[in-house]
Write a protein that holds these residues in place. Structure first.
Motif, PDB file in Angstrom:
ATOM      1  N   ASN A 266     -61.436  17.993  38.391  1.00 14.84           N
ATOM      2  CA  ASN A 266     -60.538  16.933  37.951  1.00 14.84           C
ATOM      3  C   ASN A 266     -59.086  17.271  38.277  1.00 14.84           C
ATOM      4  OD1 ASN A 266     -60.124  14.375  36.888  1.00 14.84           O
ATOM      5  ND2 ASN A 266     -59.640  15.184  34.853  1.00 14.84           N
ATOM      6  N   LYS A 267     -58.866  17.965  39.406  1.00 13.78           N
ATOM      7  CA  LYS A 267     -57.526  18.314  39.860  1.00 13.78           C
ATOM      8  C   LYS A 267     -57.461  18.182  41.369  1.00 13.78           C
ATOM      9  CE  LYS A 267     -55.093  21.590  37.991  1.00 13.78           C
ATOM     10  NZ  LYS A 267     -54.587  22.888  37.469  1.00 13.78           N
TER      11      LYS A 267
ATOM     12  N   ASP B  13     -51.449  15.514  40.408  1.00 10.73           N
ATOM     13  CA  ASP B  13     -51.663  16.086  39.074  1.00 10.73           C
ATOM     14  C   ASP B  13     -50.459  15.874  38.166  1.00 10.73           C
ATOM     15  OD1 ASP B  13     -54.149  16.979  39.923  1.00 10.73           O
ATOM     16  OD2 ASP B  13     -53.388  18.941  40.525  1.00 10.73           O
TER      17      ASP B  13
ATOM     18  N   ILE C 249     -47.220   8.756  32.788  1.00 11.05           N
ATOM     19  CA  ILE C 249     -47.405   9.613  31.611  1.00 11.05           C
ATOM     20  C   ILE C 249     -48.619   9.143  30.807  1.00 11.05           C
ATOM     21  CG2 ILE C 249     -46.347  10.388  29.458  1.00 11.05           C
ATOM     22  CD1 ILE C 249     -43.603   9.985  30.895  1.00 11.05           C
ATOM     23  N   GLU C 250     -48.743   7.819  30.662  1.00 12.87           N
ATOM     24  CA  GLU C 250     -49.880   7.253  29.921  1.00 12.87           C
ATOM     25  C   GLU C 250     -51.208   7.536  30.614  1.00 12.87           C
ATOM     26  OE1 GLU C 250     -48.707   3.206  29.717  1.00 12.87           O
ATOM     27  OE2 GLU C 250     -47.177   3.556  28.162  1.00 12.87           O
ATOM     28  N   GLU C 251     -51.157   7.722  31.935  1.00  8.56           N
ATOM     29  CA  GLU C 251     -52.360   8.059  32.704  1.00  8.56           C
ATOM     30  C   GLU C 251     -52.662   9.555  32.675  1.00  8.56           C
ATOM     31  OE1 GLU C 251     -54.576   6.150  34.339  1.00  8.56           O
ATOM     32  OE2 GLU C 251     -53.608   4.324  33.630  1.00  8.56           O
ATOM     33  N   GLY C 252     -51.918  10.289  31.868  1.00  6.70           N
ATOM     34  CA  GLY C 252     -52.168  11.720  31.714  1.00  6.70           C
ATOM     35  C   GLY C 252     -51.507  12.586  32.763  1.00  6.70           C
ATOM     36  N   LYS C 253     -50.526  12.038  33.487  1.00  2.96           N
ATOM     37  CA  LYS C 253     -49.819  12.804  34.512  1.00  2.96           C
ATOM     38  C   LYS C 253     -48.476  13.283  33.953  1.00  2.96           C
ATOM     39  CE  LYS C 253     -52.972  11.335  37.466  1.00  2.96           C
ATOM     40  NZ  LYS C 253     -54.026  12.222  37.971  1.00  2.96           N
ATOM     41  N   PRO C 254     -48.311  14.567  33.716  1.00  2.00           N
ATOM     42  CA  PRO C 254     -47.020  15.046  33.214  1.00  2.00           C
ATOM     43  C   PRO C 254     -45.907  14.799  34.224  1.00  2.00           C
ATOM     44  CG  PRO C 254     -48.434  16.892  33.816  1.00  2.00           C
ATOM     45  CD  PRO C 254     -49.282  15.665  33.901  1.00  2.00           C
TER      46      PRO C 254
ATOM     47  N   THR D  87     -39.560  12.877  28.617  1.00  2.00           N
ATOM     48  CA  THR D  87     -40.144  13.927  29.457  1.00  2.00           C
ATOM     49  C   THR D  87     -39.273  15.174  29.380  1.00  2.00           C
ATOM     50  OG1 THR D  87     -38.865  13.551  31.490  1.00  2.00           O
ATOM     51  CG2 THR D  87     -40.779  12.129  31.141  1.00  2.00           C
TER      52      THR D  87
ATOM     53  N   ASN E 105     -51.700  24.818  31.708  1.00  2.00           N
ATOM     54  CA  ASN E 105     -51.786  25.064  30.258  1.00  2.00           C
ATOM     55  C   ASN E 105     -51.113  26.363  29.827  1.00  2.00           C
ATOM     56  OD1 ASN E 105     -53.380  22.689  29.707  1.00  2.00           O
ATOM     57  ND2 ASN E 105     -55.119  23.764  30.605  1.00  2.00           N
TER      58      ASN E 105
END
Length: 345
Positions: A62-63, A122, A142-147, A160, A317
């Motif tokens: 998933n990357k 990513d 951001i809402e799609e999980g992309k920092p 951000t 992480n």
């Protein structure tokens, strides 16, 4: 099997009469696979130039190991150094950087963000356009999980992490230097009113004048919209032909300052004896132009490195995604365009 297309794991398995999973584990020297099978698979793969399908591997994780980078201009010296810093930092951590430009136009920035999202980056590094305010298109990422990391030109309305330079202090040091050199009537060709870093530089300019008890004339402040050489030229003409001409000009960027220098040379105004000129960004051209242009160094390469490392640390992480602002200090680079009194600097 044909040699004209890329060799796959399935091809290796078929040719050696083993399962795909066995072929895969043999290439990774898995302990459950016999040494003979590992040797056979690796020799076959090497002989036929097998290259693992990184996209498939990354899809399972998933990357993509790609990060996006959007800047207002690719050919801008400051942003080109940011890009270099970001790419080199990412390369060290085995990430790729996909670069795009907004042309300082909101619609182009929206398109670039959508393209980055469609490319499954990513995360994203972005210096927003002059037209960007609320940044709903960035919030979508951001809402799609992309920092997302904002750098240089930022909006506080977008939640951000941010990497910026101390624009206030940079401008304050620049104008203080002009005052120390004996200039008393200092003008400012500034950036757009809605852009945060332009406002910080204007605030540093006014604070330096205030702290040293010097005159501030609103007529000495000119507001750019395009931030280009022509505006520097035109505003220099306005300032020098006005009722109360200044004796020094602090510019929002080196590009604007080059326009000022061009006008002054055409009018044979002695630099720095009768007019001081100081820019911001420390372009390579600032060293080459005559006289050498004094400027504020924003450390673009370091900013790119810092922003990329911050984003990758979040992706790995190693770091929490929190709305923090990292501020990089500037350096004042003094050259001939402001050195009226060389003994004082």
């Amino acid at each position: 099997m044909t040699e004209k297309r890329k060799l796959t794991l399935k091809d290796i398995a078929k040719e050696l009469n083993i399962s795909v999973s066995t072929a895969s584990r043999a290439l990774k020297s898995h302990p459950d696979i016999s040494e003979e099978t590992i040797r056979m698979v690796k020799e076959f793969a090497e002989k036929h130039n097998y290259v693992p399908n990184a996209l498939a591997v990354n899809f399972r994780k998933n990357k993509t190991y790609n990060i996006g980078l959007i800047v207002p201009e690719l050919v801008h010296h400051f942003f080109s150094t940011v890009i270099s810093g970001a790419i080199n930092a990412a390369k060290k951590r085995r990430y790729n950087v996909l670069v795009s430009q907004s042309n300082d136009i909101l619609e182009d920035e929206i398109t670039a963000c959508r393209t980055m999202l469609a490319s499954s980056v990513d995360g994203l590094l972005i210096s927003i356009s002059n037209e960007t305010l609320e940044g709903e298109h960035i919030k979508t990422l951001i809402e799609e999980g992309k920092p997302v990391i904002q750098f240089d030109k930022i909006s506080d309305l977008i939640d951000t992490p941010k990497v910026i330079v101390d624009d206030f202090e940079g401008a304050y040091k620049a104008v203080s230097h002009l005052i120390d050199q004996g200039y008393k009537k200092i003008a400012h060709i500034r950036g757009r009113l809605e852009v945060k870093n332009a406002n910080e530089r204007a605030r540093g300019y006014k604070k330096a004048l205030e702290d040293r008890g010097l005159e501030f004339d609103p007529e000495w402040v000119k507001v750019c919209s395009l931030i280009n050489e022509q505006e520097g030229y035109d505003f220099a003409k306005e300032l020098l032909e006005g009722k109360n001409p200044p004796d020094a000009i602090f510019c929002i960027t080196d590009l604007v300052a080059l326009g000022v220098l061009k006008f002054l040379k055409e009018k044979a105004v002695p630099i720095p004896e009768e007019m001081g000129v100081l820019g911001f960004s420390n372009w390579k051209l600032a060293e080459i132009v005559h006289p050498g242009l004094s400027s504020v160094d924003q450390h673009g390469y370091f900013m790119g490195e810092t922003a990329a490392n911050m984003l990758i640390s979040i992706l790995e992480n190693e770091k929490e995604l929190v709305n923090e602002t990292l501020e990089i200090k500037t350096d004042l680079i003094i050259r001939d365009s402001t050195l009226k009194n060389p003994s004082i600097c």
